[in-house]
Design an enzyme around this catalytic site. Structure first.
Site, short mmCIF file in Angstrom:
data_model
loop_
_atom_site.label_atom_id
_atom_site.label_comp_id
_atom_site.label_asym_id
_atom_site.label_seq_id
_atom_site.Cartn_x
_atom_site.Cartn_y
_atom_site.Cartn_z
N ASP A 222 -5.98 2.08 2.69
CA ASP A 222 -5.53 1.09 3.68
C ASP A 222 -6.51 -0.07 3.76
OD1 ASP A 222 -3.07 2.24 4.98
OD2 ASP A 222 -4.43 3.89 5.36
N LYS B 192 0.87 -1.19 0.00
CA LYS B 192 0.00 0.00 0.00
C LYS B 192 0.90 1.23 0.00
CE LYS B 192 -2.23 3.56 1.87
NZ LYS B 192 -1.73 4.70 2.71
N GLY C 63 -4.38 11.05 -2.05
CA GLY C 63 -5.04 12.16 -1.36
C GLY C 63 -4.52 13.54 -1.71
N LYS D 5 -5.18 2.71 10.68
CA LYS D 5 -4.12 1.97 9.99
C LYS D 5 -3.85 0.64 10.68
CE LYS D 5 -1.77 5.97 7.96
NZ LYS D 5 -2.20 5.65 6.59
N GLY E 119 0.86 8.82 0.85
CA GLY E 119 1.53 9.79 1.71
C GLY E 119 2.66 10.52 1.03
#
Length: 288
Positions: free
Chosen positions: A183, A30, A66, A242, A33
């Site tokens: 996630d 995954k 994001g 998470k 960020g």
């Protein structure tokens, strides 16, 4: 520091047992960020993924996006709104999410893997109804709760030697598109594939007993201890969802789940192919 040829050879030999352990096994990564924003870090991640693929690991890359979605919404004059870490997604927003995730972000990652020497194909949850979903909460709009994972599109690509790159969108039988937490999607995909490992790349190094002291990193943890640390407030804030996704993956049959700091170059290889590792590893209770 310059390594001698002997040191390079010894490093490769040292990694051999780990390569054997992961050979022909599925590893879901995954990715999101800050590691997606910094171009140098992004290249390091792609290098790791291509290397793992070339040594026989079946890598599945699941990504979010994001910051890119925020940027696009800002450009069209739409304010981003979040509730408990989930993006409120109306009809206009889901169109933007679809465009950015399945288009710009997904295809740029595919292109980067190809330019690094790997073979990749981009997918989103709509392809082959890979991710089926329903409304999570009407107040959140088109935010989805996963109801089913259809792994065939992923396994078909893996069998042909490609790295599947999956953007986390879902759909239902009526054609509605849903924004899915990355996630959650990665944990569900890893579970459905009975993956050897799930690696969750975040912006911190893992679970810390003291959030301000990196030396208090918990390197190995089983579900009962993780639940205990959540109850005690050691695991708090944005780490809770998470960690819950990591625990879900273990419950679904994934052997090992890692939380890594994606801002450290080659964190994936250091965790998978060395004794020390660099993050927190979740294991089943009997393995702890």
């Amino acid at each position: 520091m310059t390594l001698t040829n002997l040191q390079r050879a010894e490093t490769i030999v040292h990694a051999l047992p780990y390569i054997q352990k992961y050979y022909n096994k599925v590893v879901v990564i995954k990715y999101g960020g800050n590691a997606m924003i910094n171009e140098e870090l992004k290249q390091a991640v792609m290098n790791d993924i291509v290397l793992l693929s070339l040594i026989g690991v079946k890598v599945v890359l699941v990504h979010g996006g994001g910051p890119e979605i925020n940027d696009m919404l800002k450009k069209i004059g739409k304010k981003s709104e979040f509730v408990n870490g989930l993006r409120v997604t109306d009809a206009e927003t889901i169109d933007t999410v679809l465009m950015v995730l399945a288009g710009k972000v997904n295809k740029s990652l595919v292109n980067l893997i190809e330019c690094t020497g790997g073979k990749a194909v981009g997918l989103c949850g709509l392809d082959g109804h890979l991710i089926e979903a329903e409304t999570l909460d009407e107040n959140l709009g088109y935010v989805g709760k996963i109801t089913k994972i259809n792994i065939e599109p992923i396994t078909d690509l893996l069998d042909k030697g490609y790295i599947p790159v999956v953007s986390t969108l879902g759909c239902d039988n009526e054609g509605h598109v849903y924004n899915i937490n990355a996630d959650t999607a990665a944990a569900q995909i890893a579970g459905a594939m009975k993956a050897e490992s799930l690696i969750s790349m975040t912006d911190i190094c893992g679970i810390l007993m003291d959030k301000d002291d990196p030396s208090t990193l918990v390197t190995n943890i089983a579900p009962p201890k993780a639940h205990e640390l959540m109850e005690q407030g050691v695991i708090q804030g944005g780490m809770i969802p998470k960690v819950e996704c990591c625990l879900d993956a273990i419950k679904l049959g994934v052997n090992r789940v890692f939380i890594l700091d994606g801002t450290k170059p080659h964190a994936i290889l250091m965790e998978m192919l060395t004794d020390e590792g660099v993050g927190t590893m979740f294991v089943k209770e009997e393995q702890a």
